[in-house]
Design a protein around this motif. Structure first.
Motif, PDB file in Angstrom:
ATOM      1  N   TRP A  26       0.827  -1.190   0.000  1.00  0.00           N
ATOM      2  CA  TRP A  26       0.000   0.000   0.000  1.00  0.00           C
ATOM      3  C   TRP A  26       0.877   1.262   0.000  1.00  0.00           C
ATOM      4  N   ALA A  27       0.229   2.419  -0.135  1.00  0.00           N
ATOM      5  CA  ALA A  27       0.902   3.722  -0.005  1.00  0.00           C
ATOM      6  C   ALA A  27      -0.077   4.722   0.603  1.00  0.00           C
ATOM      7  N   GLU A  28       0.457   5.681   1.311  1.00  0.00           N
ATOM      8  CA  GLU A  28      -0.350   6.685   2.008  1.00  0.00           C
ATOM      9  C   GLU A  28      -1.246   7.475   1.049  1.00  0.00           C
ATOM     10  N   CYS A  30      -2.639   6.523  -1.700  1.00  0.00           N
ATOM     11  CA  CYS A  30      -3.501   5.652  -2.513  1.00  0.00           C
ATOM     12  C   CYS A  30      -4.907   5.557  -1.918  1.00  0.00           C
ATOM     13  N   CYS A  33      -6.198   2.030  -1.348  1.00  0.00           N
ATOM     14  CA  CYS A  33      -5.470   1.436  -0.221  1.00  0.00           C
ATOM     15  C   CYS A  33      -6.127   1.846   1.097  1.00  0.00           C
ATOM     16  N   ASP A  56       4.579  -0.608   3.200  1.00  0.00           N
ATOM     17  CA  ASP A  56       4.431   0.745   2.660  1.00  0.00           C
ATOM     18  C   ASP A  56       5.383   0.854   1.472  1.00  0.00           C
ATOM     19  N   THR A  57       4.824   0.883   0.263  1.00  0.00           N
ATOM     20  CA  THR A  57       5.655   0.851  -0.946  1.00  0.00           C
ATOM     21  C   THR A  57       6.497   2.113  -1.122  1.00  0.00           C
ATOM     22  N   GLU A  58       6.113   3.197  -0.484  1.00  0.00           N
ATOM     23  CA  GLU A  58       6.916   4.423  -0.552  1.00  0.00           C
ATOM     24  C   GLU A  58       8.158   4.287   0.320  1.00  0.00           C
ATOM     25  N   GLN A  61      10.703   0.821  -1.053  1.00  0.00           N
ATOM     26  CA  GLN A  61      10.713   0.707  -2.516  1.00  0.00           C
ATOM     27  C   GLN A  61      11.489  -0.509  -3.001  1.00  0.00           C
TER      28      GLN A  61
END
Length: 125
Positions: A26-28, A30, A33, A56-58, A61
């Motif tokens: 997920w990402a903040e 999104c 998400c 967290d994909t951010e 990475q």
């Protein structure tokens, strides 16, 4: 069981040390998400025997790249360290419950035999 945050350093150990692991990438920023997060949390409370993890994909990475994440949210399901499910998109609670049931009901001896066959065939080529 509450969800846990995993990192590049803890991903492999989390997947290999637990019987069943679901991972939500997920990402903040999104929207989907954020809509999926409460569903994921609610379902996790019903399955203390399943490890519910989030990446967290951010912030992570490297692991997102290694996992081939191209869209978020992406949900992966592992059992005995074997990836059984990998799909982008948020799931409704009912479908998430069905996925967990399917993963729990699998005959892992049969799955492991098929994985071994595939690996043997790949090495023979």
């Amino acid at each position: 069981m509450p969800t846990i945050d995993i990192t590049t350093e803890t991903f492999e150990q989390t997947v290999s040390d637990n019987d069943i692991v679901l991972v939500d990438f997920w990402a903040e920023w999104c929207g989907p998400c954020k809509q999926f997060a409460p569903i994921y949390e609610q379902v996790s409370a019903k399955h203390p025997d399943v490890t519910f993890a989030k990446v967290d994909t951010e912030a992570e990475q490297e692991i997102a790249s290694q996992a081939g994440i191209q869209a978020i949210p992406t949900l992966m399901a592992f059992r005995d360290g074997i990836l059984l499910f990998n799909q982008a998109g948020a799931l409704p609670a009912k479908q998430l419950e069905q996925l967990i049931t399917q993963v729990k009901d699998l005959d892992m001896d049969e799955v492991k035999a098929k994985v071994a066959e595939q690996q043997a065939a790949a090495q023979a080529e």
